[in-house]
Design an enzyme around this catalytic site. Structure first.
Site, PDB file in Angstrom:
ATOM      1  N   GLU A 115       0.651  -1.307  -0.044  1.00 21.47           N
ATOM      2  CA  GLU A 115      -0.007  -0.126  -0.116  1.00 21.47           C
ATOM      3  C   GLU A 115       0.943   1.133   0.019  1.00 21.47           C
ATOM      4  O   GLU A 115       2.105   1.221   0.286  1.00 21.47           O
ATOM      5  CB  GLU A 115      -0.829   0.083   1.338  1.00 21.47           C
ATOM      6  N   LYS A 117       2.427   4.642   1.686  1.00 21.03           N
ATOM      7  CA  LYS A 117       2.399   5.151   2.899  1.00 21.03           C
ATOM      8  C   LYS A 117       1.957   6.600   2.844  1.00 21.03           C
ATOM      9  O   LYS A 117       2.716   7.376   2.289  1.00 21.03           O
ATOM     10  CB  LYS A 117       3.812   4.836   3.404  1.00 21.03           C
ATOM     11  N   ASP A 119       0.833  10.328   3.950  1.00 19.39           N
ATOM     12  CA  ASP A 119       1.708  11.255   4.711  1.00 19.39           C
ATOM     13  C   ASP A 119       0.575  12.023   5.382  1.00 19.39           C
ATOM     14  O   ASP A 119       0.303  13.374   4.993  1.00 19.39           O
ATOM     15  CB  ASP A 119       2.545  11.854   3.873  1.00 19.39           C
ATOM     16  N   TYR A 225      -8.298   8.045   4.251  1.00 19.95           N
ATOM     17  CA  TYR A 225      -8.286   6.757   3.498  1.00 19.95           C
ATOM     18  C   TYR A 225      -8.159   5.899   4.753  1.00 19.95           C
ATOM     19  O   TYR A 225      -7.585   5.859   5.709  1.00 19.95           O
ATOM     20  CB  TYR A 225      -6.984   6.589   2.765  1.00 19.95           C
ATOM     21  N   LYS A 314      10.579   3.617   2.816  1.00 14.24           N
ATOM     22  CA  LYS A 314      10.433   4.902   2.607  1.00 14.24           C
ATOM     23  C   LYS A 314      11.416   5.599   1.609  1.00 14.24           C
ATOM     24  O   LYS A 314      12.415   4.924   1.261  1.00 14.24           O
ATOM     25  CB  LYS A 314      10.762   5.610   4.162  1.00 14.24           C
ATOM     26  N   CYS A 408      14.245  46.996   8.226  1.00 10.78           N
ATOM     27  CA  CYS A 408      13.604  46.604   6.685  1.00 10.78           C
ATOM     28  C   CYS A 408      14.750  46.703   5.797  1.00 10.78           C
ATOM     29  O   CYS A 408      15.275  47.729   5.501  1.00 10.78           O
ATOM     30  CB  CYS A 408      12.359  47.414   6.709  1.00 10.78           C
ATOM     31  N   CYS A 411      13.344  49.744   3.562  1.00  8.47           N
ATOM     32  CA  CYS A 411      13.011  51.124   3.756  1.00  8.47           C
ATOM     33  C   CYS A 411      13.918  51.370   5.242  1.00  8.47           C
ATOM     34  O   CYS A 411      13.812  52.577   5.805  1.00  8.47           O
ATOM     35  CB  CYS A 411      11.551  51.526   4.024  1.00  8.47           C
ATOM     36  N   CYS A 426       8.114  45.153   9.394  1.00  5.91           N
ATOM     37  CA  CYS A 426       8.279  46.464   9.266  1.00  5.91           C
ATOM     38  C   CYS A 426       7.241  47.000   9.402  1.00  5.91           C
ATOM     39  O   CYS A 426       6.115  46.924   8.835  1.00  5.91           O
ATOM     40  CB  CYS A 426       9.004  46.479   7.869  1.00  5.91           C
ATOM     41  N   CYS A 432       6.957  52.050   2.710  1.00  3.35           N
ATOM     42  CA  CYS A 432       7.676  50.742   2.240  1.00  3.35           C
ATOM     43  C   CYS A 432       7.100  50.192   1.336  1.00  3.35           C
ATOM     44  O   CYS A 432       5.933  49.726   1.196  1.00  3.35           O
ATOM     45  CB  CYS A 432       7.955  49.757   3.607  1.00  3.35           C
TER      46      CYS A 432
HETATM   47  S1  IVH Z   1      -0.569   0.382   8.647  1.00  5.06           S
HETATM   48  C1  IVH Z   1       0.984  -1.392  12.978  1.00  5.06           C
HETATM   49  N1  IVH Z   1      -0.982   1.447   6.378  1.00  5.06           N
HETATM   50  O1  IVH Z   1       2.204   5.132   9.095  1.00  5.06           O
HETATM   51  C2  IVH Z   1       0.913  -0.077  12.111  1.00  5.06           C
HETATM   52  N2  IVH Z   1      -0.117   2.694   8.253  1.00  5.06           N
HETATM   53  O2  IVH Z   1       4.507   4.235  11.099  1.00  5.06           O
HETATM   54  C3  IVH Z   1      -0.407  -0.368  11.272  1.00  5.06           C
HETATM   55  N3  IVH Z   1       0.827   4.903   7.409  1.00  5.06           N
HETATM   56  O3  IVH Z   1       0.922   5.528  12.345  1.00  5.06           O
HETATM   57  C4  IVH Z   1      -0.245   0.811  10.426  1.00  5.06           C
HETATM   58  N4  IVH Z   1      -0.058   4.840   5.406  1.00  5.06           N
HETATM   59  O4  IVH Z   1      -0.112   6.893  10.331  1.00  5.06           O
HETATM   60  C5  IVH Z   1      -0.471   1.737   7.641  1.00  5.06           C
HETATM   61  N5  IVH Z   1      -1.060   2.366   4.268  1.00  5.06           N
HETATM   62  C6  IVH Z   1      -0.627   2.208   5.459  1.00  5.06           C
HETATM   63  C7  IVH Z   1      -0.192   3.559   6.027  1.00  5.06           C
HETATM   64  C8  IVH Z   1       0.163   3.830   7.427  1.00  5.06           C
HETATM   65  C9  IVH Z   1       0.487   5.645   6.350  1.00  5.06           C
HETATM   66  C10 IVH Z   1       1.180   5.592   8.627  1.00  5.06           C
HETATM   67  C11 IVH Z   1       0.111   5.546   9.962  1.00  5.06           C
HETATM   68  C12 IVH Z   1       0.956   4.978  11.042  1.00  5.06           C
HETATM   69  C13 IVH Z   1       2.275   5.045  10.447  1.00  5.06           C
HETATM   70  C14 IVH Z   1       3.270   3.890  10.877  1.00  5.06           C
END
Ligand code: IVH
Length: 684
Positions: A115, A117, A119, A225, A314, A408, A411, A426, A432
């Site tokens: 999946e 990750k 942010d 999500y 990451k 500034c 000015c 300022c 200015c």
């Molecule tokens: S599963 C046991 N799935 O990443 C942890 N986390 O470092 C279960 N996050 O606190 C998390 N996308 O905020 C999961 N597809 C995803 C995610 C995800 C972002 C974040 C989440 C979590 C942190 C874990």
């Protein structure tokens, strides 16, 4: 049909339409139709509160104010994931997973679900009997804040699950975030209100979830999500089945997930998405890989901090190292000073980076920036380059520390810092140049006085020719004194020479646009003045309450503070602005130029007696009429126009962006809320 049945049907229909629109991205009805159904439900709920569903779609508009969020214990701890940045570590993890699964078992080959990750901010959602009962922030993983009222305003968090095949209690984990689009929109609003932009979507999402007023949360359009389902007695065998069930029950699932049969396929997914993710509607910073089968997850178990069955890969955020050439300082229209790092041009993520923001004096201090330092630049949230660190080994001996300026740059006025603000200012508002031009730019903006054809370059020419020094000078411009003015300048980015000039047509058009702006209603004139904290909404509130500039000017500080929804900070800012000699002079010249300083009271005399004997009030903006016109029509057709929502009010005509507090109060008092369309119908 009984009222209860009507409420049940409308509730189900609106839950369904909300899901179709926000989760499936398909609109089955127009916005107008949707709002009408929502109002219909709201009215029925007012009349028959006993039949209102606890998680009714009408809850989405917010309006709850939470002073302190309750701390609640998580039923299951919210763990974090172990991170890796390298292919080798990822393959080692796969080895550990395989070793952890019973060697002799028939089924000991792991499948993986990949999946994105996301942010954003992790959230835990508890559903009891299909209804959202609690939403909790991650907090320290063991306990978090109860932010249920705020979460309910997020349209992609179902309030009522679809279908019937869900267990009595489920916990869903997901990520709350801003799409780039909503984040940009929020920052445009900030800009229009003269407030600094938010730097990063994640932190802003986190701050938004903790706002006390859920109506503001609703207005910001957060998204969510969902990615994990937790049940006491698991009914599914795999994570994949859970995701499919969540989708079926109405949760927003990112379509980016994929099942992989081995670690090579996982690596392929990671590579595929390294570039593709830049086209996603939100920020992501890696890939989460989860072992698919729950039996395998159980077998692998967890360490103290994180599960062994999942890992986050990451992406290295794209970074480059380059030399700091100098720090320059920009002056905004409010006088706020922003330091900017000018860098030796460097290629980063496909574009050449020459500048990076340093935010404020504290940031320079935090980085311990020295002259000619070699700095690491990264694209924060993929857009604005940011300095993330310094390679001190390359620092030349004796290099001086960067000292934030104390006067500034434009000015030379000594800078000041207000309590509880990070920025230095300022205060030379009237002398200015960037402040002068910034204020005029704001004044002519489409949402303010709407004077077309006055971009930055043209304003500069007028200023350099001593034709404008403040907004009131615009009204003294004539065709004769602008026609033929021109300027040749070098484009900073391309290095090419360009010419800006006032030709015949542009000059004529500009004079006409300036003249036309004298008809702009008072609330927009007030906004155009650019008083700190007085954005479009505050202007409208002030105008509705005070009716004229005279009344605002004559109001005491106390009276300003007592105006509805005008806080202390805003009141003080207005009060001071109006007592500044230059501003007094500008105002009197704008009055002489014929600008609107009185609320438009549209008079439509005696149309009918169709509304005789009832009381009404209008809120929000309308499609066919201005609010003033609706108010005039209310009176012209025999109804009494009230000044606020009270128990005496019979009908509230609610338009777009209707004030949530008014709607809430009306709902509580059992006032019938009608749409513009209903209002027109009443007059037929
Ligand atoms: S599963 C046991 N799935 O990443 C942890 N986390 O470092 C279960 N996050 O606190 C998390 N996308 O905020 C999961 N597809 C995803 C995610 C995800 C972002 C974040 C989440 C979590 C942190 C874990």
């Amino acid at each position: 049909m009984s009222p209860k049945e009507e409420i049940d049907i409308l509730t189900a229909k609106l839950h369904h339409l909300n899901h179709a629109y926000y989760v499936l991205d398909s609109s089955e009805v127009s916005d107008y139709e949707f709002d009408k159904l929502l109002l219909e439900l709201q009215n029925l709920e007012n009349k028959y509160p006993q039949y209102k569903h606890s998680n009714s779609p009408t809850e989405r508009v917010g309006g709850t104010v939470t002073k302190n969020f309750d701390t609640v214990l998580h039923k299951r701890p919210m763990l974090s994931l172990s991170n890796t940045y390298s292919m080798q570590e990822l393959y080692e993890w796969d080895e550990r997973v395989k070793k952890g699964l019973m060697p002799l078992a028939v089924d000991n080959t792991p499948e993986y679900i990949c999946e994105q990750k996301f942010d954003g901010v992790a959230i835990s959602l508890i559903y009891q009997n299909g209804k959202l009962s609690k939403a909790i922030t991650r907090g320290d993983g063991t306990k978090g804040d109860d932010i249920t009222a705020n979460a309910k305003t997020i349209k992609t968090i179902p309030l009522q699950l679809k279908g019937t095949d869900w267990p009595d209690e489920i916990e869903v984990r997901g990520e709350v975030f801003f799409t780039w689009q909503s984040f940009d929109k929020l920052n445009k609003m900030q800009d229009e209100n003269g407030e600094p932009p938010y730097a990063n979507p994640r932190n802003t999402a986190s701050g938004t979830l903790k706002l006390q007023d859920s109506a503001i949360v609703a207005s910001r359009n957060l998204d969510c999500y969902s990615y994990n389902l937790l049940i006491d007695n698991q009914i599914f065998n795999t994570h994949e089945e859970s995701i499919n069930a969540l989708q079926k029950w109405g949760f927003h699932i990112s379509p980016t997930w994929k099942k992989c049969n081995n670690i090579d396929e996982v690596w392929q997914y990671i590579n595929d998405w390294e570039q593709k993710r830049k086209h996603l509607p939100l920020a992501t910073d890696g890939v989460v890989i989860k072992v698919n089968k729950y039996a395998h997850q159980q077998e692998l178990g967890m360490t103290a901090k994180s599960p062994r069955w999942a890992i986050a890969y990451k992406y290295k955020s794209e970074s480059a190292i380059t030399e700091l050439q100098k720090v320059t300082y920009q002056v905004g229209r409010t006088g706020a000073i922003t330091p900017v790092a000018n860098l030796k041009p460097v290629l980063l993520g496909g574009t050449v980076v020459k500048r990076a923001t340093l935010h404020n004096a504290d940031e320079i201090q935090r980085l311990d920036l020295h002259e000619n330092d070699y700095v690491f630049v990264e694209k924060a949230g993929e857009i604005i380059p940011k300095i993330t660190g310094i390679d001190t080994s390359k620092r030349s001996i004796g290099a001086n520390k960067i000292q934030f300026i104390n006067t500034c740059p434009q000015c030379s006025t000594p800078l000041v810092r207000h309590a509880d603000e990070a920025a230095w200012y300022c205060m030379n508002e009237t002398g200015c140049q960037p402040q002068i031009l910034g204020k005029i730019e704001h004044f002519v903006h489409r949402k303010a006085m709407d004077i077309d054809g006055l971009g930055e370059g043209k304003l500069q020419i007028l200023y350099e020719n001593k034709l404008i020094n403040n907004v009131s000078d615009l009204y003294a411009l004539t065709y004769e004194n602008i026609f033929g003015l021109k300027k040749i300048y070098t484009d900073e980015d391309t290095g090419k020479n360009k010419e800006i000039s006032f030709q015949q047509k542009t000059s004529q058009n500009l004079i006409v646009a300036i003249q036309k702006s004298t008809l702009i209603p008072f609330e927009r004139v007030l906004f155009a003045l650019g008083i700190k904290y007085v954005g479009a909404t505050v202007s409208e509130k002030l105008v509705t309450y005070f009716k004229s500039m005279d009344n605002i000017q004559n109001a005491t500080l106390e009276e300003l503070k007592n105006a509805p929804e005008i806080g202390e900070k805003i009141a003080e800012s207005i009060y001071q602005w109006l007592r500044n000699d230059t501003n007094i002079e500008i105002l009197s010249r704008l009055r002489a130029a014929g600008l609107q300083f009185v609320k438009e009271e549209t008079q439509i005399l005696n149309e009918s007696n169709k509304l005789a004997g009832i009381t009404m009030l209008a809120t929000g903006t309308f499609e066919h009429f201005s609010r003033e016109q609706i108010e005039a029509k209310i009176e012209a057709n025999g109804a009494r126009l009230l000044s606020g929502v009270s128990a005496k009010l019979n009908y509230l005509v609610a338009g777009n962006d209707a004030g949530p507090s008014k709607l809430e109060k009306a709902t509580k008092l059992g006032v019938t809320i009608i749409s513009e369309h209903d209002f027109i119908k009443m007059l037929e």
